[in-house]
Design a protein around this motif. Structure first.
Motif, PDB file in Angstrom:
ATOM      1  N   LYS A 591       0.629  -1.642   0.089  1.00  0.00           N
ATOM      2  CA  LYS A 591      -0.429   0.328   0.008  1.00  0.00           C
ATOM      3  C   LYS A 591       0.581   1.517  -0.523  1.00  0.00           C
ATOM      4  CE  LYS A 591      -4.190   2.273   2.924  1.00  0.00           C
ATOM      5  NZ  LYS A 591      -4.137   2.191   4.242  1.00  0.00           N
ATOM      6  N   ALA A 592       2.043   1.381   1.099  1.00  0.00           N
ATOM      7  CA  ALA A 592       3.173   2.540   0.961  1.00  0.00           C
ATOM      8  C   ALA A 592       4.045   2.481  -0.456  1.00  0.00           C
ATOM      9  CB  ALA A 592       3.118   2.399   1.804  1.00  0.00           C
ATOM     10  N   SER A 593       4.351   1.599  -1.178  1.00  0.00           N
ATOM     11  CA  SER A 593       5.176   1.302  -2.347  1.00  0.00           C
ATOM     12  C   SER A 593       3.997   2.211  -3.290  1.00  0.00           C
ATOM     13  CB  SER A 593       5.596   0.141  -2.623  1.00  0.00           C
ATOM     14  OG  SER A 593       5.783  -0.490  -1.217  1.00  0.00           O
ATOM     15  N   LYS A 594       5.441   2.913  -4.396  1.00  0.00           N
ATOM     16  CA  LYS A 594       4.704   3.133  -5.816  1.00  0.00           C
ATOM     17  C   LYS A 594       5.295   2.161  -6.437  1.00  0.00           C
ATOM     18  CE  LYS A 594       7.212   7.368  -5.071  1.00  0.00           C
ATOM     19  NZ  LYS A 594       8.402   8.031  -4.776  1.00  0.00           N
ATOM     20  N   LYS A 595       5.320   0.739  -6.671  1.00  0.00           N
ATOM     21  CA  LYS A 595       5.578  -0.087  -7.965  1.00  0.00           C
ATOM     22  C   LYS A 595       5.818  -1.464  -6.991  1.00  0.00           C
ATOM     23  CE  LYS A 595       8.085  -1.710 -12.270  1.00  0.00           C
ATOM     24  NZ  LYS A 595       8.928  -1.391 -12.785  1.00  0.00           N
ATOM     25  N   ALA A 596       4.968  -2.255  -7.087  1.00  0.00           N
ATOM     26  CA  ALA A 596       4.645  -3.519  -6.625  1.00  0.00           C
ATOM     27  C   ALA A 596       5.108  -4.602  -7.751  1.00  0.00           C
ATOM     28  CB  ALA A 596       3.380  -4.226  -5.912  1.00  0.00           C
ATOM     29  N   LEU A 597       5.626  -5.628  -6.932  1.00  0.00           N
ATOM     30  CA  LEU A 597       6.287  -6.589  -8.643  1.00  0.00           C
ATOM     31  C   LEU A 597       5.830  -8.018  -7.634  1.00  0.00           C
ATOM     32  CD1 LEU A 597      10.356  -5.608  -9.183  1.00  0.00           C
ATOM     33  CD2 LEU A 597       7.396  -5.501 -10.467  1.00  0.00           C
ATOM     34  N   LEU A 598       4.949  -8.599  -8.140  1.00  0.00           N
ATOM     35  CA  LEU A 598       3.952  -9.553  -7.550  1.00  0.00           C
ATOM     36  C   LEU A 598       3.856 -10.945  -9.027  1.00  0.00           C
ATOM     37  CD1 LEU A 598       0.876  -7.920  -5.321  1.00  0.00           C
ATOM     38  CD2 LEU A 598       3.573  -8.383  -4.997  1.00  0.00           C
ATOM     39  N   SER A 599       4.596 -11.073  -9.564  1.00  0.00           N
ATOM     40  CA  SER A 599       4.393 -11.207 -10.399  1.00  0.00           C
ATOM     41  C   SER A 599       5.543 -12.618  -9.807  1.00  0.00           C
ATOM     42  CB  SER A 599       5.624 -11.719 -11.564  1.00  0.00           C
ATOM     43  OG  SER A 599       5.629 -12.254 -12.603  1.00  0.00           O
ATOM     44  N   GLY A 600       4.705 -13.759 -10.222  1.00  0.00           N
ATOM     45  CA  GLY A 600       5.287 -15.383 -10.133  1.00  0.00           C
ATOM     46  C   GLY A 600       4.445 -15.748  -8.347  1.00  0.00           C
ATOM     47  N   CYS A 601       3.935 -15.456  -7.318  1.00  0.00           N
ATOM     48  CA  CYS A 601       3.677 -15.350  -6.155  1.00  0.00           C
ATOM     49  C   CYS A 601       2.582 -16.129  -5.921  1.00  0.00           C
ATOM     50  CB  CYS A 601       3.753 -14.305  -5.733  1.00  0.00           C
ATOM     51  SG  CYS A 601       5.431 -12.665  -5.751  1.00  0.00           S
TER      52      CYS A 601
END
Length: 740
Positions: A591-601
């Protein structure tokens, strides 16, 4: 051999100057005369005679651009038409027609976006779906012109009396559409307007109404562009820093570059101080506190916690009052009897009103706590620097602390003073206090642990900062700073250790992220950083095993990541565990991040539902979200869509590549983007199964002028991109198939 670069493009100033030079002396004077006539220039203001008297053509052009900015050419054309200078009008139109068309096109686009953004507002409590058209609910707001200096802008003492709020001349009321119009007797055009008033009086709605009237062409048409920004929006702009945290305030406050660098460096080391610097008044509190401390302390001894900082702030104010009004010296004891009494009275007021949830008080509330307004405002620096008076909706006098955190600090000080002086725990009923004291044996353990429990029971966290201040006041080092005001309790190390262990047990009980984070700040106030240091050591050594983390250790990890600006720029979930459990534990970081990488999780429907709540949160900083290579399917996309549909969603880039999305999922996405079309600019649906109808449905959005979508990647037909500019131009790139 030099090559010709072609004819030089004239600036708007040069164009207008050339036009005026084509006028004879008599016609030039007529031109200036027209500029001075009120109501003769459509919606544009007249220029005062004194500004154009005995000035040449160059000075006239300067004055026109100062008044009308880029509308100067339009005003020039209006005057020339009135003077029947048709040939000059024709020449002027031929010279500037293209820029004028671009300007008009840009205005149309901005006005359209502004109308969509603010034509509906929340009426009353902000609940989803409870919006009302602004023009339907707006009532004329009572605006009065004039200036009333804030407490801290001019003097440390401000006499708060009714007369100080009533100007010698009758108040001038101003209509919303006239706030930038020149008042009588003013020579310079108004460039800046600041509105002031108590919370909820209508300052934000006034700004929205002003912008909407401009966008709908009803008023303010002499203004070319109107943009509305909030500090929250500015603070999350990609690769740009507009926050006070990067502090700017301190660079202007302290002329000594060394002092400035030292303050900024010190504040960035403390999460509890750093995060508060988003609040302008807190920057002033820090500057006030550190101005004296810097002269006597090394960097390592500067205040590190909120409690210590606020104690120094109060000490500085009491010293100023002692020196300035009591004839004392800087080294004399600063807690004089009347200052001590004022602190005690303010503390009582702060606590009683905090218990009731009140931030605004009336004179009767002050009187009940033994505060004489007139005497306090005249003689007490502590009062005038922590308290302010405003006018209520019906011109009644109302009062508030300069910031809620000041009220919370004084409330904690009052509760602490009461307990150390009389043994009474104001947070508990007397019957319950006796019962708990028998269990805990010593009153101090009961006192602090009951405070923790009380704060955790609060549904909205209104006692969070209060608890941090209360625990901070238990430290002997902080009590030494308040010597003469507080009764020394002696060594509290054993009690503090018990309190810290009690807090750790609470953290281990799967509390909400907000409550856990506050409890870590509480541990920081108690100088206990063991949980955080253990996780930090594991992160540094690469030995962090998420499978073995307790709830308290997960919370410590969240606290550490939220303290790291680097991780908030780009958050990669795989670093901490490619699982849905890791996502749910670390959701506050997403929520606090500008970019979230959640690929393949390995995300499922539950993760999608929680992500949707992040997207729809007003406080979310998320702008780029990569969900690729998760088997979300259409059901997952359906759960994410309400977040995308929310007017509070500011997501700009979304990747759903390889998520098993079909035509049904495309329908959900198209519906969400139609509801909130102004933010998402890039959507990746490659390696899915949208079918021809899904491709057609989303591709239509590329041509829709209301959609911001500029890049759409899909298996069938390749990436479709839009060229930047005033008009959307579609082109299809060649698709390269990768066969696995």
């Amino acid at each position: 051999m030099a090559e010709s670069s072609g004819p030089k493009m004239e600036t708007p100033q040069e164009v207008v100057l050339g036009t005026l030079e084509d006028l004879g002396a008599e016609d030039f004077e007529k031109f200036k005369w027209h500029l001075q006539q009120k109501g003769a220039l459509e919606d544009f203001p007249a220029i005062r005679k004194c500004k154009l008297e005995n000035v040449n053509r160059v000075k006239t052009v300067d004055q026109m651009f100062s008044t009308y900015s880029m509308n100067t050419i339009k005003v020039t054309r209006i005057v020339l038409v009135k003077m029947n200078q048709n040939e000059l009008v024709k020449n002027l139109s031929n010279t500037v027609s293209e820029p004028a068309e671009i300007l008009a096109s840009c205005q149309r686009k901005v006005k359209s976006n502004s109308q969509k953004k603010i034509q509906c507002v929340f009426d009353g409590i902000a609940k989803a779906g409870n919006k009302t058209r602004l023009n339907k609910m707006f009532t004329e707001i009572y605006i009065t012109g004039g200036e009333t200096e804030e407490v801290n802008d001019e003097h440390e003492v401000r006499q708060i009396e009714t007369a100080s709020w009533k100007p010698d001349r009758p108040e001038t009321t101003i209509r919303c559409e006239d706030i930038f119009k020149d008042p009588p007797g003013r020579d310079e055009p108004i460039r800046t307007v600041m509105t002031k008033g108590v919370a909820g009086i209508g300052k934000t709605v006034l700004t929205q109404k002003f912008t909407l009237d401009w966008a709908e062409g009803k008023a303010n048409q002499d203004i070319q562009f109107t943009f509305t920004f909030t500090l929250r929006e500015l603070n999350v702009l990609k690769e740009k820093k507009y926050s006070l945290v990067e502090e700017e305030y301190f660079r202007k406050r302290f002329l000594d570059e060394g002092q400035t660098s030292r303050i900024i460096s010190h504040i960035k080391k403390s999460r509890s101080l750093h995060i508060m610097c988003h609040i302008p008044i807190f920057c002033w509190i820090i500057a006030t506190a550190l101005e004296k401390v810097l002269k006597t302390r090394e960097e390592g001894k500067l205040p590190k916690t909120l409690t210590e900082m606020y104690i120094h702030f109060m000490v500085v104010q009491s010293k100023r009052k002692n020196v300035k009004y009591d004839g004392g010296a800087e080294k004399d004891p600063h807690w004089s009897p009347d200052t001590r009494k004022m602190i005690e009275s303010l503390g009582k007021l702060a606590f009683e009103q905090l218990q009731k949830g009140n931030l605004i008080f009336y004179e009767s509330d002050l009187t009940e706590c033994g505060i004489d307004i007139t005497a306090a405002s005249l003689y007490s620096g502590v009062f005038t620097e922590t308290f302010k008076e405003e006018k209520g909706l019906y011109q009644d006098k109302v009062f508030c602390f300069i910031h809620l955190s000041v009220q919370e600090f004084l409330a904690a000080l009052h509760v602490h003073l009461t307990f150390t002086n009389s043994g009474v725990n104001l947070l508990l009923e007397k019957r319950k206090t006796t019962w708990l004291s028998n269990i805990f044996r010593d009153k101090s353990t009961c006192f602090y642990q009951s405070a923790v429990a009380k704060a955790l029971q609060s549904p909205n966290g209104h006692l969070d900062l209060f608890l941090r201040f209360l625990l901070g006041l238990s430290l002997e080092t902080n009590q030494n700073l308040l010597r003469g005001l507080l009764t020394q309790t002696g060594s509290m190390s054993e009690t503090n250790k018990k309190t810290a262990n009690y807090i750790k047990k609470k953290i281990n009980k799967d509390l909400s992220a907000e409550k856990s984070i506050n409890l870590f700040h509480c541990l920081n106030e108690l100088n206990d950083r063991s949980l955080v240091e253990d996780i930090q050591q594991s992160l540094r050594s690469g030995s962090l095993s998420i499978d073995k983390l307790s709830p308290a250790q997960w919370s410590a990890l969240v606290f550490i990541l939220l303290s790291s600006q680097k991780d908030l720029d780009v958050f990669d979930l795989k670093k901490y565990g490619a699982s849905e459990e890791a996502l749910l534990r670390l959701l506050p970081v997403v929520k606090a991040s500008k970019k979230a990488l959640l690929s393949g999780c390995n995300l499922s429907e539950r993760g999608c539902e929680d992500l949707s709540s992040v997207l729809s949160s007003q406080s979310s900083s998320l702008r780029e979200l990569d969900l690729s290579n998760n088997n979300l399917k259409d059901s997952g996309v359906e759960l994410v869509s309400p977040g995308l549909k929310s007017p509070d969603c500011r997501l700009e880039t979304l990747s759903l590549s390889g998520c098993l999305v079909t035509e049904e999922g495309c329908i959900f996405l198209a519906s969400a983007l139609s509801s909130n079309p102004s933010h998402l600019s890039e959507l990746d649906l490659s390696y899915n199964h949208p079918g021809d109808s899904g491709v057609k449905l989303l591709s239509a959005g590329l041509k829709d002028p209301n959609w911001r979508l500029e890049t759409l990647r899909m298996d069938h037909g390749g990436p479709q991109r839009l060229k930047p500019g005033l008009r959307k131009c579609e082109c299809v790139l060649n698709l390269i198939y990768l066969i696995h």
